[in-house]
Design a protein around this motif. Structure first.
Motif, PDB file in Angstrom:
ATOM      1  N   PRO A 182       1.437  -1.485   0.100  1.00  0.00           N
ATOM      2  CA  PRO A 182      -0.110   0.165  -0.322  1.00  0.00           C
ATOM      3  C   PRO A 182       0.915   1.398  -0.239  1.00  0.00           C
ATOM      4  O   PRO A 182       1.985   1.496   1.049  1.00  0.00           O
ATOM      5  N   TYR A 183       0.556   2.184  -0.510  1.00  0.00           N
ATOM      6  CA  TYR A 183       0.923   3.660  -0.368  1.00  0.00           C
ATOM      7  C   TYR A 183       0.638   4.427   0.715  1.00  0.00           C
ATOM      8  O   TYR A 183      -0.053   4.291   0.916  1.00  0.00           O
ATOM      9  N   MET A 184       2.274   5.490   1.171  1.00  0.00           N
ATOM     10  CA  MET A 184       2.250   5.682   2.862  1.00  0.00           C
ATOM     11  C   MET A 184       2.195   6.895   2.575  1.00  0.00           C
ATOM     12  O   MET A 184       3.250   7.302   1.118  1.00  0.00           O
ATOM     13  N   ARG A 185       1.936   7.408   3.873  1.00  0.00           N
ATOM     14  CA  ARG A 185       2.124   9.028   4.002  1.00  0.00           C
ATOM     15  C   ARG A 185       2.891   9.830   4.790  1.00  0.00           C
ATOM     16  O   ARG A 185       3.142   8.123   5.513  1.00  0.00           O
ATOM     17  N   GLY A 186       3.716  11.117   5.176  1.00  0.00           N
ATOM     18  CA  GLY A 186       3.599  10.888   7.007  1.00  0.00           C
ATOM     19  C   GLY A 186       5.315  11.621   6.584  1.00  0.00           C
ATOM     20  O   GLY A 186       5.566  10.828   5.759  1.00  0.00           O
ATOM     21  N   PRO A 187       5.573  11.713   7.306  1.00  0.00           N
ATOM     22  CA  PRO A 187       6.782  12.281   7.513  1.00  0.00           C
ATOM     23  C   PRO A 187       8.097  10.918   7.827  1.00  0.00           C
ATOM     24  O   PRO A 187       8.578  10.580   7.368  1.00  0.00           O
ATOM     25  N   THR A 188       7.271   9.838   8.107  1.00  0.00           N
ATOM     26  CA  THR A 188       8.599   8.791   8.526  1.00  0.00           C
ATOM     27  C   THR A 188       6.850   7.399   7.903  1.00  0.00           C
ATOM     28  O   THR A 188       7.617   6.269   8.033  1.00  0.00           O
ATOM     29  N   GLY A 189       6.168   7.344   6.923  1.00  0.00           N
ATOM     30  CA  GLY A 189       5.180   6.388   6.280  1.00  0.00           C
ATOM     31  C   GLY A 189       5.010   5.381   6.658  1.00  0.00           C
ATOM     32  O   GLY A 189       4.841   4.611   6.074  1.00  0.00           O
ATOM     33  N   GLN A 190       4.380   6.010   8.355  1.00  0.00           N
ATOM     34  CA  GLN A 190       3.628   4.997   9.000  1.00  0.00           C
ATOM     35  C   GLN A 190       1.514   5.364   8.417  1.00  0.00           C
ATOM     36  O   GLN A 190       1.156   4.581   8.917  1.00  0.00           O
ATOM     37  N   ILE A 191       1.337   6.083   7.546  1.00  0.00           N
ATOM     38  CA  ILE A 191      -0.192   6.520   7.513  1.00  0.00           C
ATOM     39  C   ILE A 191      -0.404   5.709   5.682  1.00  0.00           C
ATOM     40  O   ILE A 191       0.196   5.870   4.862  1.00  0.00           O
ATOM     41  N   PRO A 192      -1.555   5.291   5.296  1.00  0.00           N
ATOM     42  CA  PRO A 192      -1.989   4.618   4.379  1.00  0.00           C
ATOM     43  C   PRO A 192      -2.221   5.838   3.799  1.00  0.00           C
ATOM     44  O   PRO A 192      -2.977   6.905   4.181  1.00  0.00           O
ATOM     45  N   ASP A 193      -1.430   6.049   2.629  1.00  0.00           N
ATOM     46  CA  ASP A 193      -2.394   6.866   1.540  1.00  0.00           C
ATOM     47  C   ASP A 193      -3.103   6.953   0.393  1.00  0.00           C
ATOM     48  O   ASP A 193      -3.408   5.849  -0.908  1.00  0.00           O
ATOM     49  N   CYS A 194      -4.139   7.516   0.443  1.00  0.00           N
ATOM     50  CA  CYS A 194      -5.667   6.976   0.121  1.00  0.00           C
ATOM     51  C   CYS A 194      -6.217   7.343  -1.462  1.00  0.00           C
ATOM     52  O   CYS A 194      -7.394   7.528  -1.765  1.00  0.00           O
ATOM     53  N   LEU A 195      -5.169   8.424  -1.890  1.00  0.00           N
ATOM     54  CA  LEU A 195      -5.051   9.144  -3.277  1.00  0.00           C
ATOM     55  C   LEU A 195      -5.844  10.173  -3.607  1.00  0.00           C
ATOM     56  O   LEU A 195      -5.967  10.587  -4.610  1.00  0.00           O
ATOM     57  N   GLY A 196      -6.475  10.646  -2.097  1.00  0.00           N
ATOM     58  CA  GLY A 196      -7.847  11.395  -2.023  1.00  0.00           C
ATOM     59  C   GLY A 196      -9.492  10.642  -3.080  1.00  0.00           C
ATOM     60  O   GLY A 196      -9.309  11.675  -3.158  1.00  0.00           O
ATOM     61  N   HIS A 197      -9.639   9.569  -2.621  1.00  0.00           N
ATOM     62  CA  HIS A 197     -10.389   8.797  -3.672  1.00  0.00           C
ATOM     63  C   HIS A 197     -10.708   8.217  -2.206  1.00  0.00           C
ATOM     64  O   HIS A 197     -11.407   7.178  -1.973  1.00  0.00           O
ATOM     65  N   GLY A 198     -10.706   8.486  -1.160  1.00  0.00           N
ATOM     66  CA  GLY A 198     -11.188   7.477   0.300  1.00  0.00           C
ATOM     67  C   GLY A 198     -10.481   8.859   1.597  1.00  0.00           C
ATOM     68  O   GLY A 198      -9.767   9.040   1.726  1.00  0.00           O
ATOM     69  N   HIS A 199     -11.144   7.979   3.088  1.00  0.00           N
ATOM     70  CA  HIS A 199     -10.357   8.339   4.522  1.00  0.00           C
ATOM     71  C   HIS A 199      -9.806   7.462   5.175  1.00  0.00           C
ATOM     72  O   HIS A 199     -10.764   5.760   4.601  1.00  0.00           O
ATOM     73  N   VAL A 200      -8.632   8.194   6.001  1.00  0.00           N
ATOM     74  CA  VAL A 200      -8.156   7.028   6.839  1.00  0.00           C
ATOM     75  C   VAL A 200      -8.870   6.486   7.833  1.00  0.00           C
ATOM     76  O   VAL A 200      -9.655   7.284   8.908  1.00  0.00           O
ATOM     77  N   GLU A 201      -9.470   5.188   8.280  1.00  0.00           N
ATOM     78  CA  GLU A 201      -9.533   4.619   9.830  1.00  0.00           C
ATOM     79  C   GLU A 201      -8.704   4.595  10.737  1.00  0.00           C
ATOM     80  O   GLU A 201      -7.886   3.540   9.943  1.00  0.00           O
ATOM     81  N   TYR A 202      -9.114   3.958  11.522  1.00  0.00           N
ATOM     82  CA  TYR A 202      -8.206   2.894  11.769  1.00  0.00           C
ATOM     83  C   TYR A 202      -9.242   1.842  12.917  1.00  0.00           C
ATOM     84  O   TYR A 202     -10.500   1.989  13.115  1.00  0.00           O
ATOM     85  N   ASP A 203      -8.992   1.014  11.950  1.00  0.00           N
ATOM     86  CA  ASP A 203      -9.245  -0.425  11.875  1.00  0.00           C
ATOM     87  C   ASP A 203      -9.360  -2.005  13.008  1.00  0.00           C
ATOM     88  O   ASP A 203      -8.615  -2.140  13.353  1.00  0.00           O
ATOM     89  N   PHE A 204     -10.555  -1.457  14.191  1.00  0.00           N
ATOM     90  CA  PHE A 204     -10.485  -2.075  15.495  1.00  0.00           C
ATOM     91  C   PHE A 204     -10.611  -3.486  15.054  1.00  0.00           C
ATOM     92  O   PHE A 204     -10.688  -4.582  16.085  1.00  0.00           O
ATOM     93  N   ALA A 205     -11.910  -3.391  14.571  1.00  0.00           N
ATOM     94  CA  ALA A 205     -11.981  -4.627  14.678  1.00  0.00           C
ATOM     95  C   ALA A 205     -11.513  -6.063  13.527  1.00  0.00           C
ATOM     96  O   ALA A 205     -11.714  -7.042  14.524  1.00  0.00           O
ATOM     97  N   PHE A 206     -10.706  -5.148  12.752  1.00  0.00           N
ATOM     98  CA  PHE A 206     -10.021  -6.650  12.490  1.00  0.00           C
ATOM     99  C   PHE A 206      -7.990  -6.770  12.759  1.00  0.00           C
ATOM    100  O   PHE A 206      -7.513  -7.110  13.152  1.00  0.00           O
ATOM    101  N   SER A 207      -7.946  -5.531  11.687  1.00  0.00           N
ATOM    102  CA  SER A 207      -6.324  -5.403  11.157  1.00  0.00           C
ATOM    103  C   SER A 207      -5.314  -4.552  13.248  1.00  0.00           C
ATOM    104  O   SER A 207      -3.852  -4.730  12.807  1.00  0.00           O
TER     105      SER A 207
END
Length: 426
Positions: A382-407
Motif C-alpha cells: 500500500p502507498y504510505m504518507r507522513g514523515p515516517t511513512g506510517q499512514i496509508p495514502d488513499c490518493l484522495g479517493h477515500g479516508h483513513v480510519e483505524y480498524d479496531f475490528a480486524f487489522s
C-alpha cells in the motif's frame, strides 16, 4: 474585589480543584505562589494581603509577571490541566520579554487559560513607555484561548470577572479565534461552529465573548442555535486596522473532561463507537485540507470516571509549524492549531502548538501533494504518507480510519467506485 473573587469562586468551583494566589510587582523580595485546598484559607490569605500601593515596585520597574507564570507552569504537586489564571496588572513587562516556546506549549497543550486584566488608565500609561510592551500579554491570551481585558476600575472590571467565572471557568469552548483585524469594514467569515445534538431542546445556548459590556473592551452576548446545525461565524469590524480581536464562543457542559495527545504508535480504543465531528484550524482560521480521516470516539471513554485519563482513537494529523498564511495571526501564536470536537451532546475545543519535528524524516517520503501532505514514493502497495511513512495514502479517493475490528491498524476506506489498499483501483 476580594469579596467578588470569593463569591465567584465559591459559586463555580469544582470540589477537586486547588486555588492559588501571589502578589507580584512589589518592592520586596518576590514571594512564591501559595496553593490552597479550600476556600477558607484562600479567603484568609486575601484578607492578609490587601491592595497596598506603598508596597509596589518603583515606577521604573517593568512587571515581573512573566517569571510568575513560568513558576506556575513549572510547579509540581498541583493540577495544571484546564487551569484558569487571572492576572490583575498595573504595568507591562519589559519590551522583548516573553515566555519560552516550551512554556507556550505547556499552556496551550494543557488547556491553561490565562486572563490578563488591566485598567484603561494603566494601559494608556504603560503603552506610552517605549521600554515596555503588551505583546507577551496579548500572546498569552491568544495562545490560551482567553481574553486580554482592558476596562475602567470599579464595576465594569468586577462584572467582567463575574462573567469570566460563569463562562470560561465552567463552560466548554466551542469556537476560538484570535486575529489581527486587517479585514476592514467588510464582513468576513472567521470560523465555523458545529452545534452538538440535544435530547431535550431544539435550540442550544451559546455565549459569545465579545458581546456588549460598557466601559471595557470585553463584550458579552448569548444566542440560541438549532441543535446539530453547522453555522458560519461572520465578523464585521468596528475597530481600527491592526486591532487584535479575540472571539470565543462557549456553551454549557455538564461534563468535566481531561485532554491529552496520543502517539502514532498508541491509538487506544475498542469500546462502542459513534460518529464524531473534528475540525482542524490554524492560526488564520483556515480549515486544514490535510485531514481526510473518519474520526470515532468511544462513548464509554467520554463518561469514564474521573482520574481514568481516557484516550480517544484519533487518526494522526501532520501539521505545518508555520501555516502558509499568517497575515492575520497574533504575534507569537503562529504555531497554534485548534481542534473543534463534537460528538452527540458533547462539544469541546482543544488547542495545541505545532512545532518543527525532531525525528528523522524518511527520505522516501518527501513528496508533497496539493493539500500539503507528505507522501512516500509510490513504488509498491500500500502507498504510505507522513514523515515516517506510517499512514496509508488513499490518493484522495477515500479516508483513513483505524480498524479496531480486524487489522488493528490504519486503513483506507474508499469512496464508491474505488477499491484497493490505497483506493488505487477504479
Amino acid at each position: 474585589m476580594k469579596q467578588v473573587v470569593i463569591q465567584s469562586v465559591t459559586a463555580n468551583r469544582h470540589n477537586y480543584t486547588k486555588l492559588a494566589m501571589v502578589r507580584f510587582d512589589t518592592s520586596a523580595v518576590q514571594n512564591n505562589i501559595t496553593y490552597f485546598d479550600d476556600i477558607q484559607p484562600f479567603s484568609s490569605a486575601l484578607d492578609n494581603n490587601p491592595p497596598n500601593p506603598s508596597a509596589a515596585a518603583g515606577a521604573s520597574n517593568p512587571s515581573n509577571v512573566l517569571p510568575i507564570i513560568s513558576s506556575f507552569l513549572a510547579a509540581s504537586g498541583r493540577p495544571l490541566e484546564s487551569s484558569m489564571v487571572v492576572l490583575l496588572l498595573n504595568r507591562f513587562p519589559a519590551k522583548n520579554a516573553d515566555l519560552t516556546s516550551d512554556e507556550y506549549d505547556t499552556i496551550t497543550n494543557n488547556n491553561v487559560k490565562i486572563f490578563p486584566i488591566i485598567s484603561d488608565t494603566s494601559y494608556t500609561n504603560q503603552y506610552s513607555m517605549a521600554a515596555r510592551s503588551s505583546q507577551a500579554i496579548a500572546s498569552m491570551a491568544a495562545n490560551s484561548n482567553s481574553h486580554f481585558v482592558i476596562g475602567k476600575v470599579g464595576n465594569p472590571l468586577v462584572q467582567t470577572f463575574k462573567y469570566l467565572m460563569s463562562t470560561a471557568y465552567l463552560d466548554s469552548l466551542a469556537v476560538t479565534r484570535s486575529f489581527v483585524d486587517n479585514y476592514g469594514v467588510a464582513q468576513s467569515n472567521i470560523a465555523k461552529l458545529r452545534v452538538p445534538h440535544s435530547e431535550t431542546a431544539s435550540l442550544v445556548n451559546f455565549t459569545i465573548t465579545p458581546g456588549s459590556l460598557s466601559n471595557t473592551n470585553f463584550y458579552y452576548a448569548t444566542v440560541q442555535l438549532k441543535q446539530s446545525g453547522t453555522y458560519q461565524i461572520q465578523y464585521e469590524s468596528m475597530f481600527d486596522l491592526g486591532t487584535i480581536s479575540m472571539i470565543r464562543v462557549w456553551t454549557e457542559s455538564a461534563l468535566y473532561h481531561y485532554g491529552s495527545y496520543a502517539s502514532l504508535e498508541d491509538p487506544m480504543g475498542g469500546n462502542t463507537l459513534s460518529k464524531a465531528y473534528v475540525l482542524f484550524t490554524d492560526c488564520s482560521g483556515a480549515v486544514s485540507p490535510k485531514y481526510d480521516s473518519s474520526q470515532t470516539i468511544g462513548l464509554d471513554y467520554i463518561f469514564a470516571d474521573e482520574g481514568s485519563f481516557p484516550h480517544y482513537p484519533i487518526v494522526p494529523f501532520f501539521c505545518d509549524s508555520t501555516p502558509k498564511n499568517t497575515n492575520n495571526c497574533v504575534a507569537g501564536s503562529q504555531s497554534k492549531y485548534d481542534i473543534q470536537f463534537v460528538s452527540g451532546e458533547f462539544t469541546v475545543i482543544r488547542s495545541f502548538q505545532c512545532r518543527p519535528g525532531v525525528g528523522q524524516i524518511n527520505p522516501k517520503c518527501m513528496n508533497v501533494d496539493s493539500n500539503g501532505n507528505y507522501y512516500c514514493n509510490r513504488d509498491k502497495l500500500p502507498y504510505m504518507r507522513g514523515p515516517t511513512g506510517q499512514i496509508p495514502d488513499c490518493l484522495g479517493h477515500g479516508h483513513v480510519e483505524y480498524d479496531f475490528a480486524f487489522s488493528e491498524a490504519y486503513i483506507c476506506v474508499c469512496e464508491d467506485g474505488y477499491s484497493g489498499d490505497s483506493c488505487e483501483k477504479h
